[in-house]
Design an enzyme around this catalytic site. Structure first.
Site, PDB file in Angstrom:
ATOM      1  N   LYS A 132       0.854  -1.158   0.147  1.00  0.00           N
ATOM      2  CA  LYS A 132       0.120   0.034  -0.025  1.00  0.00           C
ATOM      3  C   LYS A 132       0.955   1.276  -0.117  1.00  0.00           C
ATOM      4  O   LYS A 132       1.246   1.849   1.041  1.00  0.00           O
ATOM      5  CB  LYS A 132      -0.987   0.105   1.342  1.00  0.00           C
ATOM      6  CG  LYS A 132      -2.153   0.609   1.133  1.00  0.00           C
ATOM      7  CD  LYS A 132      -2.107   2.262   0.925  1.00  0.00           C
ATOM      8  CE  LYS A 132      -1.467   3.044   2.231  1.00  0.00           C
ATOM      9  NZ  LYS A 132      -1.619   4.634   1.750  1.00  0.00           N
ATOM     10  N   GLU A 147       8.978  16.853  15.035  1.00  0.00           N
ATOM     11  CA  GLU A 147       9.611  16.347  13.669  1.00  0.00           C
ATOM     12  C   GLU A 147       9.217  17.395  12.611  1.00  0.00           C
ATOM     13  O   GLU A 147       7.860  17.473  12.190  1.00  0.00           O
ATOM     14  CB  GLU A 147       9.205  15.061  13.522  1.00  0.00           C
ATOM     15  CG  GLU A 147      10.087  14.483  12.235  1.00  0.00           C
ATOM     16  CD  GLU A 147       9.792  13.016  11.691  1.00  0.00           C
ATOM     17  OE1 GLU A 147      10.582  12.347  11.340  1.00  0.00           O
ATOM     18  OE2 GLU A 147       8.611  12.531  11.944  1.00  0.00           O
ATOM     19  N   GLU A 166       8.272   1.575  12.110  1.00  0.00           N
ATOM     20  CA  GLU A 166       9.185   2.472  11.905  1.00  0.00           C
ATOM     21  C   GLU A 166       8.695   4.071  11.759  1.00  0.00           C
ATOM     22  O   GLU A 166       8.197   4.129  10.804  1.00  0.00           O
ATOM     23  CB  GLU A 166      10.178   2.244  10.613  1.00  0.00           C
ATOM     24  CG  GLU A 166      11.735   2.723  10.588  1.00  0.00           C
ATOM     25  CD  GLU A 166      11.629   3.948   9.756  1.00  0.00           C
ATOM     26  OE1 GLU A 166      11.457   4.894  10.684  1.00  0.00           O
ATOM     27  OE2 GLU A 166      11.739   4.099   8.621  1.00  0.00           O
ATOM     28  N   CYS A 224      13.689  10.585   7.998  1.00  0.00           N
ATOM     29  CA  CYS A 224      13.432  10.251   9.334  1.00  0.00           C
ATOM     30  C   CYS A 224      14.797  10.248  10.207  1.00  0.00           C
ATOM     31  O   CYS A 224      14.340  10.864  11.530  1.00  0.00           O
ATOM     32  CB  CYS A 224      12.492   8.828   9.686  1.00  0.00           C
ATOM     33  SG  CYS A 224      13.410   7.679   8.942  1.00  0.00           S
TER      34      CYS A 224
END
Length: 498
Positions: free
Chosen positions: A195, A402, A269, A303
């Site tokens: 996906k 973030e 993750e 990330c």
């Protein structure tokens, strides 16, 4: 029941448009299935704002058909043996490499990654990962015999595939992050439902074409582009044995709760706010030749980017000046321009959010250092000039959240001990680095910083070693031989002697 279970697959055109589009619809059970009308998304090039095309999307009601196709293939795929699985992985890698330039360009046009970086992260890296797991698959031992401790006889450990895997990947490094899931899952004998993010719909079509050309058995890998509703349906589906997800921490928490509630497996993750600790004795030339690039990878949409730089007093201002020189030297430009060091961010909404974070930090007292954007950039592109925020307090939102853009916070520490405290004073724990000439000190700091992976005088996630986060950066590990274990279960057979 999915609407696609009520009718046979609809053949679709093999043609390719100027936008790089292949067949439309989802690739399910080895067939291209036309989606229902009305569920679609218009894509635009973040470098120019120009339309890329309109793509059809799968939805929640397609989950049953995807899972059913994967389940039909499961026994045959698990039973064909590791060597055959290795051959299929190698065939995928070969076709992926053959389509490489086309795939790299599509991703650059979809989300703005500079073309050179896209070649590495969406072609060369994934191909290497698939070949690596093909090699591991050839040597995979599925039965282990041990001497029992409590009786006379034999204990046999049988490692069997978990079952259907839903691999949900984001837009920032779409096909590298898929390969680190697809490689070990297929090597272990698990069928996979891919996906991808909606933003990568065009390159996802090409990826499905690669699978088709490679001769992957029907249902072993299925590809469906959709939104949150499709992802949620796959996560909740009782036929999905494991969810392998890369994305935001907020979504990861939701996935973990749903998957855990039905006692299935997951690998999450998630986000990061990684800290680089620079000590007074650091080799300045080496540090400034490596560290700034780790802060601005993919325009900061990475990330593990080192977005908090924590420096001790003797070197702090020299690090500030080094970052000033670095950002002044970076050319911001369109993703397909080979001279662009940094491309646009993925969307106008992302650009506005990033600029808002910078403004908030400056209002709080940060010292802003950034170049002006080139005057000749396409006016409708989503460009953000790389920003250095000096004198940031570790408690400010810009240092705790973030940002996912080309923004680096420079934070002053009193000494090495204070630097470790500041590095750990954050919800995330994905990655980190330390920069010093003293390897004993560096190894001590590496052991004390709360991060799933850590670099000494550099950083690069190695494909042969496990990688993942702690705290709000997720659970589980990808990469290395350990990743295959995450797609296997260990069943035990007790054999008693006479």
């Amino acid at each position: 029941m999915s609407v696609h279970e009520t009718a046979p697959a609809v053949p679709l055109s093999d043609g390719q448009s100027a936008a790089g589009q292949h067949r439309d619809g989802m690739y399910c059970g080895g067939q291209w299935i036309a989606p229902p009308q009305g569920r679609e998304r218009k894509l635009r090039d973040p470098s120019t704002g120009a339309p890329l095309g309109t793509v059809s999307l799968a939805g929640a009601d397609d989950a049953d058909a995807l899972v059913a196709a994967a389940e039909r293939s499961a026994a045959g795929w698990a039973g064909c043996g590791p060597v055959r699985r290795a051959e299929i992985l190698e065939a995928i890698a070969e076709r992926w490499e053959a389509r490489g330039e086309e795939l790299a360009e599509l991703v650059s046009r979809e989300m703005g990654m500079p073309l050179g970086a896209s070649r590495g992260n969406n072609v060369h890296g994934p191909v290497a990962v698939l070949r690596y797991y093909a090699g591991l698959a050839r040597g995979l031992e599925t039965v282990e015999r041990r001497a029992p401790l409590l009786f006379d006889g034999t204990v046999s450990i049988h490692r069997a595939p978990l079952g259907v895997v839903a691999a949900i990947v984001p837009w920032n490094y779409p096909w590298m992050l898929l390969a680190t899931k697809l490689g070990p899952a297929l090597a272990a004998g698990c069928p996979v439902i891919v996906k991808p993010a909606e933003e990568n719909a065009l390159s996802a079509r090409l990826l499905a074409t690669v699978l088709d050309e490679a001769g992957v058995p029907p249902g072993v890998v299925n590809v469906a582009v959709g939104g949150a509703d499709l992802a949620a349906a796959l996560v909740a589906h009782p036929g999905v044995a494991k969810v392998a997800f890369t994305g935001s921490t907020a979504v990861g928490r939701s996935i973990g709760a749903t998957v855990g509630g039905r006692l299935a497996a997951s690998n999450l993750e998630l986000g990061g706010k990684s800290a680089a600790i620079v000590l007074d004795d650091a080799d300045l030339d080496l540090t400034l030749s490596r560290l700034p690039a780790l802060s601005y990878l993919n325009s900061g949409q990475t990330c593990f980017a080192q977005t908090r730089v924590i420096a001790t007093p003797g070197i702090y201002e020299r690090i500030v000046e080094g970052y000033r020189e670095y950002v002044q030297a970076q050319r911001v430009g369109p993703a397909l321009d080979e001279s662009s060091a940094l491309g646009p961010v993925a969307s106008a909404a992302a650009r506005d959010r990033i600029e808002g974070a910078i403004t908030g930090a400056v209002s709080a007292g940060a010292r802003l250092i950034r170049p002006a954007l080139p005057a000749d950039l396409p006016p409708d592109g989503h460009y953000v000039a790389p920003a250095v925020l000096a004198d940031v307090d570790n408690d400010w939102p810009v240092a705790r959240e973030e940002i996912f853009g080309p923004v680096v916070c420079l934070i002053r520490a009193r000494d090495a001990e204070d630097a470790v405290r500041l590095a750990n004073d954050n919800a995330y724990g994905l990655a980190g680095t330390v920069w010093t000439r003293d390897l004993d000190v560096a190894r001590d700091i590496a052991a004390r910083v709360q991060a799933g992976s850590f670099g000494i005088n550099g950083y690069l996630p190695d494909l042969g070693a496990p990688w993942g986060g702690v705290k709000a950066s997720g659970t589980g590990r990808e990469q290395g031989p350990e990743a295959i274990e995450g797609f296997l279960r260990a069943d035990t057979v007790y054999e008693f002697g006479s």
